[in-house]
Enzyme design. Structure first.
Site, short mmCIF file in Angstrom:
data_model
loop_
_atom_site.label_atom_id
_atom_site.label_comp_id
_atom_site.label_asym_id
_atom_site.label_seq_id
_atom_site.Cartn_x
_atom_site.Cartn_y
_atom_site.Cartn_z
N LYS A 119 0.86 -1.20 0.00
CA LYS A 119 0.00 0.00 0.00
C LYS A 119 0.89 1.24 0.00
CE LYS A 119 -3.14 -2.51 2.86
NZ LYS A 119 -3.15 -2.69 4.32
N GLY B 15 -2.06 -6.97 8.48
CA GLY B 15 -2.63 -8.27 8.12
C GLY B 15 -1.61 -9.20 7.49
N GLY C 36 -2.19 -0.09 8.95
CA GLY C 36 -2.25 1.36 8.79
C GLY C 36 -2.53 2.05 10.12
P1 ADP Z 1 0.20 -5.27 5.69
O1 ADP Z 1 -1.07 -6.02 5.42
O2 ADP Z 1 1.12 -6.03 6.60
O3 ADP Z 1 -0.03 -3.85 6.16
P2 ADP Z 1 0.44 -4.61 2.87
O4 ADP Z 1 -0.97 -5.00 2.70
O5 ADP Z 1 0.80 -3.18 2.67
O6 ADP Z 1 1.00 -5.13 4.29
O7 ADP Z 1 1.35 -5.41 1.83
C1 ADP Z 1 1.48 -6.80 1.83
C2 ADP Z 1 1.71 -7.33 0.44
O8 ADP Z 1 2.78 -6.66 -0.18
C3 ADP Z 1 2.06 -8.79 0.40
O9 ADP Z 1 0.97 -9.51 -0.13
C4 ADP Z 1 3.31 -8.87 -0.49
O10 ADP Z 1 3.24 -9.91 -1.43
C5 ADP Z 1 3.30 -7.53 -1.16
N1 ADP Z 1 4.65 -7.10 -1.55
C6 ADP Z 1 5.74 -6.97 -0.78
N2 ADP Z 1 6.81 -6.60 -1.51
C7 ADP Z 1 6.39 -6.47 -2.78
C8 ADP Z 1 7.03 -6.11 -4.03
N3 ADP Z 1 8.33 -5.81 -4.07
N4 ADP Z 1 6.27 -6.10 -5.15
C9 ADP Z 1 4.95 -6.41 -5.10
N5 ADP Z 1 4.29 -6.75 -3.96
C10 ADP Z 1 5.01 -6.79 -2.83
MG MG Z 2 -2.36 -6.12 3.77
#
Ligand code: ADP
Ligand code: MG
Length: 404
Positions: free
Chosen positions: A195, A355, A378
């Site tokens: 994100k 998540g 977030g």
């Molecule tokens: P969180 O849910 O922990 O806040 P996000 O939803 O922001 O995290 O991001 C998680 C996703 O980001 C994962 O599904 C992962 O596959 C993806 N991700 C991480 N690094 C990359 C990258 N370099 N390119 C594309 N997707 C990525």
């Molecule tokens: Mg996420």
């Protein structure tokens, strides 16, 4: 706790229609919940209400469906199934619930994805009032969505007869407040994930709080692009390159205060790339300057992971949100795995949230070794940043006697 809200655990719940907003936004694959950390976190709140003989009506969202268009892909059915197992009783999924929910004392009903309703995200007043009419007591328990003012997190709390905080939300607020009151230094934040635009905007405030900021995922790609490196087809935010450059320039003028610690925003020096985004994609390690036009950066490289792990070993406090790479595919999971292990081994007080971050911690079986695991991503970052979460602010206003 400096927040003063009404608490669900102080209220008489018997026979009452108790509507609880939970964060049940979990990863689902082929109709099965693949990481149930958030569901398990909500169980004690639900059990408390059931024991008190409340009529328990649950609200939750899943994914990002188009509003007003119920799509099977975003149905909470897999969540209802997993929650039924965890509670040892049937949790009915109510598809159409805005006109009324039948629920007996001691029963749990899960309302279908709140984001299927038009007006949810805009915090629409009419929708909020319709939700409020379905309950006697509204309980906000979803820390993970408390940073968003939406109909099911904020609007409904304005109009419900009573609005209070659930025990999970209260616990999260108290734990984070305590941990961040006087953090041991150096304090290092790790921000990764996908994100990019929402997370990049919190980085400036975060940088003011921490001694070092490690970036991964789409955030790192945006910083690499800002530093003039080719990023090919990588996930990144071209509109945010200027902000990233500004943050890097500012941070260069700052001393980390960490002996041998390097820069405030240490960037990857090697990366793992692929030509396609798939489970079978072939992984190649490259120096950051050598990413081809048709390639995507899907993880930080092994040298970078080692260097970052070294920084974490010397940290006093670690705050982590967002996987460093596409850890769901094993060949792009090493960066996340190495850093998660480094966090687990570090003597630092460690806080992790999000998540997908939780799913990664579960995958590498490190739940026991992280000091505090938050259900929020977030919301967690905004709390660390020092922002007042809107869904908490409205509960405070209600407790102080202000209606809307
Ligand atoms: P969180 O849910 O922990 O806040 P996000 O939803 O922001 O995290 O991001 C998680 C996703 O980001 C994962 O599904 C992962 O596959 C993806 N991700 C991480 N690094 C990359 C990258 N370099 N390119 C594309 N997707 C990525
Ligand atoms: Mg996420």
């Amino acid at each position: 706790m400096t927040v003063s809200v009404q608490r669900m655990t102080d209220l008489a719940l018997a026979d009452r229609r108790v509507m609880i907003r939970e964060d049940l936004n979990v990863p689902v694959k082929d109709g099965i919940v693949t990481s149930d950390v958030r569901i398990r976190a909500a169980v004690p709140t639900i059990e408390h209400a059931l024991k008190a003989r409340a009529r328990v009506i649950l609200l939750a969202h899943l994914g990002r469906p188009e509003e007003g268009v119920p799509a099977e892909e975003f149905s909470l059915a897999p969540v209802a199934a997993r929650l039924s197992e965890l509670l040892g009783r049937n949790v009915r999924l109510e598809k159409s619930w805005l006109d009324g929910v039948k629920c007996e004392p001691g029963e749990v009903v899960l309302c279908e994805n709140v984001r299927f309703n038009k007006g949810e995200k805009k915090n629409d007043e009419r929708l909020s009032r319709r939700m409020a009419q379905l309950c006697d007591i509204f309980v906000m328990d979803a820390f993970g969505t408390a940073h968003r003012a939406e109909a099911s997190t904020h609007g409904v709390a304005r109009f419900a007869p009573v609005a209070c905080a659930g025990p999970l939300l209260v616990n999260e607020l108290v734990a984070l407040e305590t941990a961040l009151e006087n953090p041991a230094r150096p304090m290092i934040a790790i921000v990764g994930g996908s994100k990019v635009s929402t997370k990049l905007t919190v980085l400036e405030a975060l940088l003011a709080k921490v001694d070092q900021l490690i970036v991964g995922g789409g955030i790192a790609n945006t910083f690499l692009a800002a530093a003039g490196h080719p990023v090919g087809k990588s996930l990144h935010e071209p509109d945010m390159i200027d902000i990233a450059r500004k943050l890097m320039d500012e941070s260069k003028r700052r001393d980390t205060g960490v002996a041998g610690g390097g820069s405030v925003i240490p960037l990857p020096t090697d990366v793992v790339v692929a030509r396609e985004f798939s489970e079978q994609a072939e992984a190649d390690v490259k120096p950051v300057g050598a990413v081809g036009q048709g390639e995507m950066i899907l993880d930080i490289g092994p040298d970078t992971a080692e260097r970052f792990a070294g920084l974490l070993a010397r940290a006093g406090t670690i705050v982590w949100n967002g996987p460093l790479g596409v850890f769901e595919f094993d060949q792009f999971g090493e960066g996340t795995h190495t850093l998660a292990q480094a966090i687990a081994r570090s003597p630092a007080f460690s806080l992790a949230g999000g998540g997908d971050t939780l799913a990664a911690i579960e995958k590498y079986q490190l739940e026991e070794d992280i000091s505090y695991i938050s259900t929020g991503g977030g919301a967690f970052l905004e709390f660390v940043e020092g922002k007042k979460l809107p869904a908490v602010a409205i509960l405070e206003a209600r407790a102080a006697g202000a209606g809307t």
